[in-house]
Design a protein around this motif. Structure first.
Motif, PDB file in Angstrom:
ATOM      1  N   GLN A  19       4.764  14.671 -11.297  1.00 28.33           N
ATOM      2  CA  GLN A  19       5.102  14.746 -12.729  1.00 28.33           C
ATOM      3  C   GLN A  19       6.610  14.585 -12.984  1.00 28.33           C
ATOM      4  OE1 GLN A  19       3.107  17.952 -14.771  1.00 28.33           O
ATOM      5  NE2 GLN A  19       1.145  17.558 -13.768  1.00 28.33           N
ATOM      6  N   THR A  20       7.097  15.230 -14.040  1.00 32.60           N
ATOM      7  CA  THR A  20       8.437  14.966 -14.570  1.00 32.60           C
ATOM      8  C   THR A  20       9.546  15.260 -13.545  1.00 32.60           C
ATOM      9  OG1 THR A  20       7.586  15.686 -16.712  1.00 32.60           O
ATOM     10  CG2 THR A  20       9.964  15.375 -16.540  1.00 32.60           C
ATOM     11  N   ILE A  32       8.660  18.747  -4.650  1.00 31.68           N
ATOM     12  CA  ILE A  32       9.818  17.962  -4.214  1.00 31.68           C
ATOM     13  C   ILE A  32       9.326  16.744  -3.439  1.00 31.68           C
ATOM     14  CG2 ILE A  32      12.024  18.008  -2.986  1.00 31.68           C
ATOM     15  CD1 ILE A  32      11.893  21.064  -3.077  1.00 31.68           C
ATOM     16  N   ILE A  33       9.864  15.580  -3.763  1.00 29.50           N
ATOM     17  CA  ILE A  33       9.576  14.382  -2.977  1.00 29.50           C
ATOM     18  C   ILE A  33      10.769  14.145  -2.056  1.00 29.50           C
ATOM     19  CG2 ILE A  33       9.153  11.903  -3.012  1.00 29.50           C
ATOM     20  CD1 ILE A  33       7.748  12.219  -5.656  1.00 29.50           C
ATOM     21  N   ILE A  34      10.534  14.256  -0.755  1.00 28.39           N
ATOM     22  CA  ILE A  34      11.573  14.067   0.260  1.00 28.39           C
ATOM     23  C   ILE A  34      11.313  12.726   0.943  1.00 28.39           C
ATOM     24  CG2 ILE A  34      12.756  15.081   2.235  1.00 28.39           C
ATOM     25  CD1 ILE A  34      11.287  17.734   1.471  1.00 28.39           C
ATOM     26  N   ILE A  35      12.000  11.720   0.522  1.00 27.84           N
ATOM     27  CA  ILE A  35      11.847  10.337   0.975  1.00 27.84           C
ATOM     28  C   ILE A  35      10.421   9.854   0.697  1.00 27.84           C
ATOM     29  CG2 ILE A  35      12.144   8.688   2.867  1.00 27.84           C
ATOM     30  CD1 ILE A  35      14.151  10.539   4.116  1.00 27.84           C
ATOM     31  N   ASP A  36       9.478  10.086   1.621  1.00 28.67           N
ATOM     32  CA  ASP A  36       8.105   9.622   1.406  1.00 28.67           C
ATOM     33  C   ASP A  36       7.095  10.769   1.502  1.00 28.67           C
ATOM     34  OD1 ASP A  36       8.400  10.116   4.098  1.00 28.67           O
ATOM     35  OD2 ASP A  36       7.274   8.368   4.760  1.00 28.67           O
ATOM     36  N   LEU A  70      11.939   0.108  -3.568  1.00 24.88           N
ATOM     37  CA  LEU A  70      12.130   0.604  -4.934  1.00 24.88           C
ATOM     38  C   LEU A  70      11.492   1.967  -5.148  1.00 24.88           C
ATOM     39  CD1 LEU A  70      11.603  -2.502  -7.266  1.00 24.88           C
ATOM     40  CD2 LEU A  70      13.720  -1.219  -6.904  1.00 24.88           C
ATOM     41  N   THR A  71      10.441   2.268  -4.411  1.00 27.68           N
ATOM     42  CA  THR A  71       9.700   3.514  -4.635  1.00 27.68           C
ATOM     43  C   THR A  71      10.163   4.661  -3.744  1.00 27.68           C
ATOM     44  OG1 THR A  71       7.973   2.863  -3.058  1.00 27.68           O
ATOM     45  CG2 THR A  71       7.645   2.238  -5.361  1.00 27.68           C
ATOM     46  N   VAL A  72      11.039   4.385  -2.789  1.00 27.55           N
ATOM     47  CA  VAL A  72      11.507   5.430  -1.868  1.00 27.55           C
ATOM     48  C   VAL A  72      12.957   5.773  -2.187  1.00 27.55           C
ATOM     49  CG1 VAL A  72      11.997   6.003   0.538  1.00 27.55           C
ATOM     50  CG2 VAL A  72       9.925   4.737  -0.034  1.00 27.55           C
ATOM     51  N   GLN A  73      13.211   7.029  -2.485  1.00 22.91           N
ATOM     52  CA  GLN A  73      14.565   7.512  -2.742  1.00 22.91           C
ATOM     53  C   GLN A  73      15.138   8.113  -1.465  1.00 22.91           C
ATOM     54  OE1 GLN A  73      16.255   7.167  -5.520  1.00 22.91           O
ATOM     55  NE2 GLN A  73      14.687   6.697  -7.051  1.00 22.91           N
ATOM     56  N   ILE A  74      16.418   7.858  -1.217  1.00 20.34           N
ATOM     57  CA  ILE A  74      17.035   8.389   0.005  1.00 20.34           C
ATOM     58  C   ILE A  74      17.521   9.826  -0.181  1.00 20.34           C
ATOM     59  CG2 ILE A  74      17.681   6.120   0.832  1.00 20.34           C
ATOM     60  CD1 ILE A  74      20.519   6.631  -0.100  1.00 20.34           C
ATOM     61  N   GLY A  92       0.823  -1.206   0.000  1.00 22.71           N
ATOM     62  CA  GLY A  92       0.000   0.000   0.000  1.00 22.71           C
ATOM     63  C   GLY A  92       0.856   1.254   0.000  1.00 22.71           C
ATOM     64  N   PHE A  93       1.920   1.233   0.789  1.00 20.51           N
ATOM     65  CA  PHE A  93       2.848   2.362   0.863  1.00 20.51           C
ATOM     66  C   PHE A  93       3.499   2.597  -0.497  1.00 20.51           C
ATOM     67  CE2 PHE A  93       6.346   4.966   2.106  1.00 20.51           C
ATOM     68  CZ  PHE A  93       6.020   5.543   3.322  1.00 20.51           C
ATOM     69  N   ALA A  94       3.948   1.506  -1.134  1.00 16.11           N
ATOM     70  CA  ALA A  94       4.595   1.609  -2.439  1.00 16.11           C
ATOM     71  C   ALA A  94       3.625   2.154  -3.488  1.00 16.11           C
ATOM     72  CB  ALA A  94       5.122   0.239  -2.868  1.00 16.11           C
ATOM     73  N   THR A  95       2.366   1.703  -3.440  1.00 20.78           N
ATOM     74  CA  THR A  95       1.357   2.190  -4.383  1.00 20.78           C
ATOM     75  C   THR A  95       1.147   3.692  -4.230  1.00 20.78           C
ATOM     76  OG1 THR A  95       0.224   0.047  -4.328  1.00 20.78           O
ATOM     77  CG2 THR A  95      -1.031   1.919  -5.162  1.00 20.78           C
ATOM     78  N   LYS A  96       1.095   4.162  -2.989  1.00 19.88           N
ATOM     79  CA  LYS A  96       0.929   5.594  -2.733  1.00 19.88           C
ATOM     80  C   LYS A  96       2.124   6.385  -3.253  1.00 19.88           C
ATOM     81  CE  LYS A  96      -1.038   9.267  -1.046  1.00 19.88           C
ATOM     82  NZ  LYS A  96      -2.281   9.795  -1.635  1.00 19.88           N
ATOM     83  N   MET A  97       3.325   5.860  -3.077  1.00 19.04           N
ATOM     84  CA  MET A  97       4.516   6.551  -3.550  1.00 19.04           C
ATOM     85  C   MET A  97       4.510   6.668  -5.071  1.00 19.04           C
ATOM     86  SD  MET A  97       6.134   7.637  -0.993  1.00 19.04           S
ATOM     87  CE  MET A  97       7.465   8.289  -2.000  1.00 19.04           C
ATOM     88  N   LEU A  98       4.055   5.630  -5.760  1.00 21.04           N
ATOM     89  CA  LEU A  98       3.947   5.691  -7.222  1.00 21.04           C
ATOM     90  C   LEU A  98       2.943   6.768  -7.633  1.00 21.04           C
ATOM     91  CD1 LEU A  98       3.975   1.890  -8.151  1.00 21.04           C
ATOM     92  CD2 LEU A  98       5.812   3.551  -8.533  1.00 21.04           C
ATOM     93  N   GLN A  99       1.852   6.867  -6.874  1.00 20.14           N
ATOM     94  CA  GLN A  99       0.841   7.889  -7.166  1.00 20.14           C
ATOM     95  C   GLN A  99       1.404   9.289  -6.932  1.00 20.14           C
ATOM     96  OE1 GLN A  99      -2.573   8.744  -4.512  1.00 20.14           O
ATOM     97  NE2 GLN A  99      -3.849   8.050  -6.221  1.00 20.14           N
ATOM     98  N   LEU A 100       2.197   9.461  -5.863  1.00 25.93           N
ATOM     99  CA  LEU A 100       2.804  10.764  -5.576  1.00 25.93           C
ATOM    100  C   LEU A 100       3.766  11.171  -6.686  1.00 25.93           C
ATOM    101  CD1 LEU A 100       3.579  10.674  -1.742  1.00 25.93           C
ATOM    102  CD2 LEU A 100       1.817  11.985  -2.924  1.00 25.93           C
TER     103      LEU A 100
END
Length: 237
Positions: free
Chosen positions: A95-96, A165-169, A152-156, A82-90
């Motif tokens: 966007q790019t 900006i995506i900051i981790i999660d 895989l969906t969370v960048q450090i 569920g967490f990974a699915t949300k991260m893909l949606q974020l």
């Protein structure tokens, strides 16, 4: 047969509920303080010892312990998926991707570790080798696959994207970013609002050769959202 159907229903319900909690991200990385991590590990260990003792004292059967363990694995797998699915949606919402500090240690290595966990989960479940399936193997494999997908969906390192900006999660829209400053030649601090009016910041490493790129990007985005920032300051005043 009825007992199997009942078990599958309980496992399925547990998976769906935990998937929903993971999707809503009721637990984020910023919540993971040292005390909470230790408390969680101690609680898990206490539950394991309690179940083992209850089985040894013949209070509950081995089958019941197995079923509880399967439910536990389903809860873990559901939460991380569920967490990974949300991260893909974020990421889709943001966007790019415009900039990210790419390196072996911040992208390649974590991705390889996550893929290795997913492969181990598939192997553990028996799917990879078409080996005989068991409830424990399937559910434990599911938990590992979920954990790997989340990895895989969370960048450090922060991802600077078109819409924010995506900051981790955590996704921070550009209108919430108010300023930036260099703490050193390669250390960048960005100030932003969370939950409406709470000002916070994060610090990230930027290679010297990327400094002009990130400065140009931040100046552009701050200028684009200058009116929004003025409205925010006026409302607070």
């Amino acid at each position: 047969m009825n007992e199997l159907i009942h078990l599958l229903a309980v496992l399925g319900l547990g998976f769906v509920l935990s998937f929903g909690m993971g999707y809503r991200r009721i637990l984020k990385f910023r919540h993971l303080t040292q005390q909470r991590v230790v408390a969680g590990l101690v609680t898990a260990l206490a539950v394991f010892i309690l179940l083992s003792s209850a089985q040894w004292l013949q209070i509950i059967t081995e089958q019941s312990v197995t079923q509880i363990t399967m439910l536990f694995y389903c809860l873990i797998g559901g939460f991380f998926l569920g967490f990974a699915t949300k991260m893909l949606q974020l990421r889709k919402q943001a966007q790019t991707q415009l900039y990210i500090n790419r390196s072996i240690w911040t992208q390649t290595a974590p991705a390889l570790i996550a893929l290795a966990i997913i492969l181990f989960g598939l192997s553990r479940s028996g799917i990879l080798w078409f080996s005989p399936f068991t409830g424990i193997n399937l559910t434990s494999g599911l938990s590992l696959i979920g954990f790997g997908c989340c990895g895989l969906t969370v960048q450090i390192v922060p991802e600077f994207r078109k819409k924010g900006i995506i900051i981790i999660d955590q996704f921070v829209p550009w209108p919430k970013v108010v300023s930036y400053s260099w703490q050193s030649e390669q250390l960048l601090q960005i100030d932003y609002y969370i939950k409406g009016d709470i000002l916070t910041d994060f610090t990230t490493y930027v290679p010297f050769e990327d400094r002009r790129i990130i400065e140009k990007l931040l100046k552009k985005k701050l200028e684009e959202n200058e009116e929004e920032h003025k409205k925010t300051i006026t409302n607070k005043a």
